[in-house]
Design an enzyme around this catalytic site. Sequence first.
Site, PDB file in Angstrom:
ATOM      1  N   ASP A 196     -10.937  -8.652   7.634  1.00  0.00           N
ATOM      2  CA  ASP A 196     -12.261  -8.654   7.005  1.00  0.00           C
ATOM      3  C   ASP A 196     -12.939 -10.106   7.230  1.00  0.00           C
ATOM      4  O   ASP A 196     -14.195 -10.194   7.594  1.00  0.00           O
ATOM      5  CB  ASP A 196     -12.558  -8.163   5.734  1.00  0.00           C
ATOM      6  CG  ASP A 196     -12.600  -6.630   5.591  1.00  0.00           C
ATOM      7  OD1 ASP A 196     -12.242  -6.160   6.579  1.00  0.00           O
ATOM      8  OD2 ASP A 196     -13.169  -6.140   4.687  1.00  0.00           O
ATOM      9  N   TYR A 205       0.817  -1.100   0.112  1.00  0.00           N
ATOM     10  CA  TYR A 205       0.132   0.014  -0.105  1.00  0.00           C
ATOM     11  C   TYR A 205       0.962   1.144  -0.077  1.00  0.00           C
ATOM     12  O   TYR A 205       0.475   2.370  -0.265  1.00  0.00           O
ATOM     13  CB  TYR A 205      -0.970   0.159   1.251  1.00  0.00           C
ATOM     14  CG  TYR A 205      -2.131  -1.155   1.292  1.00  0.00           C
ATOM     15  CD1 TYR A 205      -2.289  -1.725   0.016  1.00  0.00           C
ATOM     16  CD2 TYR A 205      -2.668  -1.050   2.222  1.00  0.00           C
ATOM     17  CE1 TYR A 205      -3.160  -2.936   0.177  1.00  0.00           C
ATOM     18  CE2 TYR A 205      -3.847  -2.166   2.396  1.00  0.00           C
ATOM     19  CZ  TYR A 205      -4.108  -2.854   1.179  1.00  0.00           C
ATOM     20  OH  TYR A 205      -5.063  -3.941   1.296  1.00  0.00           O
ATOM     21  N   ASP A 230      -2.588 -18.143   2.272  1.00  0.00           N
ATOM     22  CA  ASP A 230      -3.796 -18.926   1.557  1.00  0.00           C
ATOM     23  C   ASP A 230      -4.383 -19.863   2.719  1.00  0.00           C
ATOM     24  O   ASP A 230      -5.528 -19.866   2.746  1.00  0.00           O
ATOM     25  CB  ASP A 230      -3.555 -19.274   0.188  1.00  0.00           C
ATOM     26  CG  ASP A 230      -2.091 -20.103  -0.102  1.00  0.00           C
ATOM     27  OD1 ASP A 230      -1.388 -19.942   0.973  1.00  0.00           O
ATOM     28  OD2 ASP A 230      -1.759 -20.338  -1.026  1.00  0.00           O
TER      29      ASP A 230
END
Length: 356
Positions: free
Chosen positions: A251, A142, A223
Amino acid sequence: MDKNIAVIRGDGIGPEIINEAIAVLDKIAQKYNHKFTYTDVCMGGCAIDKYGEPLPDAELAKCVNSDSVLLGAVGGAKWDTVPGHLRPEKGLLKLRSGMQVYSNNRPAKIWPQLASASPLKESIVKKGIDFIIVRELIGGIYFGKHETKEQNGEMCAIDELIYRESEIERIARIGFETARKRNKKLCSVEKSNVLDSSRLWKSVVTKLSREYPDVELSHMLVDNCAMQIVKDPSQFDVIVTENMFGDILSDEASQITGSIGMIPSSSLGSTTRGVYEPIHGSAPDIAGKDIANPIGTILSVAMMLRFSFDMADEADAIEDAVSKVLDKGYRTADIMQEGCIKVGCSEMGKLIIDNI
Ligand code: NAD
C-alpha cells in the site's frame, strides 16, 4: 481461445470498476477472436446479506472451477460489526487459501505521465520507481489462530504467526524467479531482530540463494524497508516478504506511484489459474459516484491475460491503451493534475476501450 472467468463484483466501488474491466475484456475478445464466459460469484458483504457468510462453499467452487478469477473489492462499514469469522475480508482469505494462490505480485511502477502525482520529490521520482513486491499470501499471522478472551480481569487478544520452511521456500523461489526475469536483484524483507518466524525466513531465503547465483540477494528489516521505499525507491527491483509486511508495504509503494487506484495485482499458486484484483479496497467513501479509478482493475485484466492465458499481445494492447489515454491528459479524480481533463469511472473505461 475460450476462457471461463469467475467474476466477483463485491462491495462499494467493486461493481463499478468490474463493469469497466469486463467491457475491456469484451473488446479484447472481439478484436482477437476469443470467447470469455463470465460466471458471477457472490462474495463479501453482499454474500453476508444473501447467505449469512462471506463466501459459501458453492461460490468458492465456481472460482476453483474457473480459468481465473477477477475480483473487484469487498468490505464496508455495514459489515464492520459482524463477528470476526464472518467479516467480508474472511471471504478473501477463504478464496486465497481455497485456490491455493500463495504468491501475490504487486508491481509498483510510476507511469511517466503521472510523475507529478507522486507525493515524493521530483529528484527522487526522476531516479525511477519500478519494482515488484512478491507477498506470501496464504500463511503468517492472517491465517493463524485469533482469539480475544478475558485474562486476569482484562481483555486480551492473541494472533498467532506461523511460517513453515516449505511455505517460505516456495514464495522465496517465486521471488528469485521474478528477479531473474528482471534486473536480478532480490531484497528479502523481515523482522529477524525480533521474530523467530523472520529468523527462519532469512535462513531459508539465504539457503535457497545458492540455487540463484545470478541473483543479487539482500536482506532488510521491515521498518527500514518502509523508510527506504520513500527515501530511494529506485534501489529496489524485487522485494519478497511475508503476508502482513507485504500487505502494508505494497500500500505504501502504491501511494508513491500516484494513486492506489492505478495498481493491479496477480495471485498465483502452482497452476496458471490466478486471482486478479486491484490492490485497493472497496472505497465506500466514493462508491456509487462514478468517480473511482478503474485502471488498477483494468491492468489486473491485462495481468490475467499475460500470466494465466498466455495472451501477451492482448495484455500489451490494454497497457498501451492506458498509456495513450494518460498521454491525452484524461484523469480520474484521484490522479487529477493541472491542465488535465477530469473523467469519471465509466468514461475512463470507454476511453481505454476506444484506444485498444
Ligand atoms: P480503500 O483502498 O478502500 O480506500 C483507501 C482510500 O483510497 C480511500 O480514500 C478511497 O476513496 C481511495 N481509493 C481506493 N480505491 C480507489 C480507486 N479505485 N479510485 C480512487 N480512489 C480510490 O481502503 P479502506 O478505506 O481502508 O478500506 C475500505 C474497505 O475495503 C474496508 O472494508 C476494507 O476492509 C476493505 N478492503 C478490501 C480489500 C479487498 O477486497 N481486496 C482490500 C483492502 C481493503
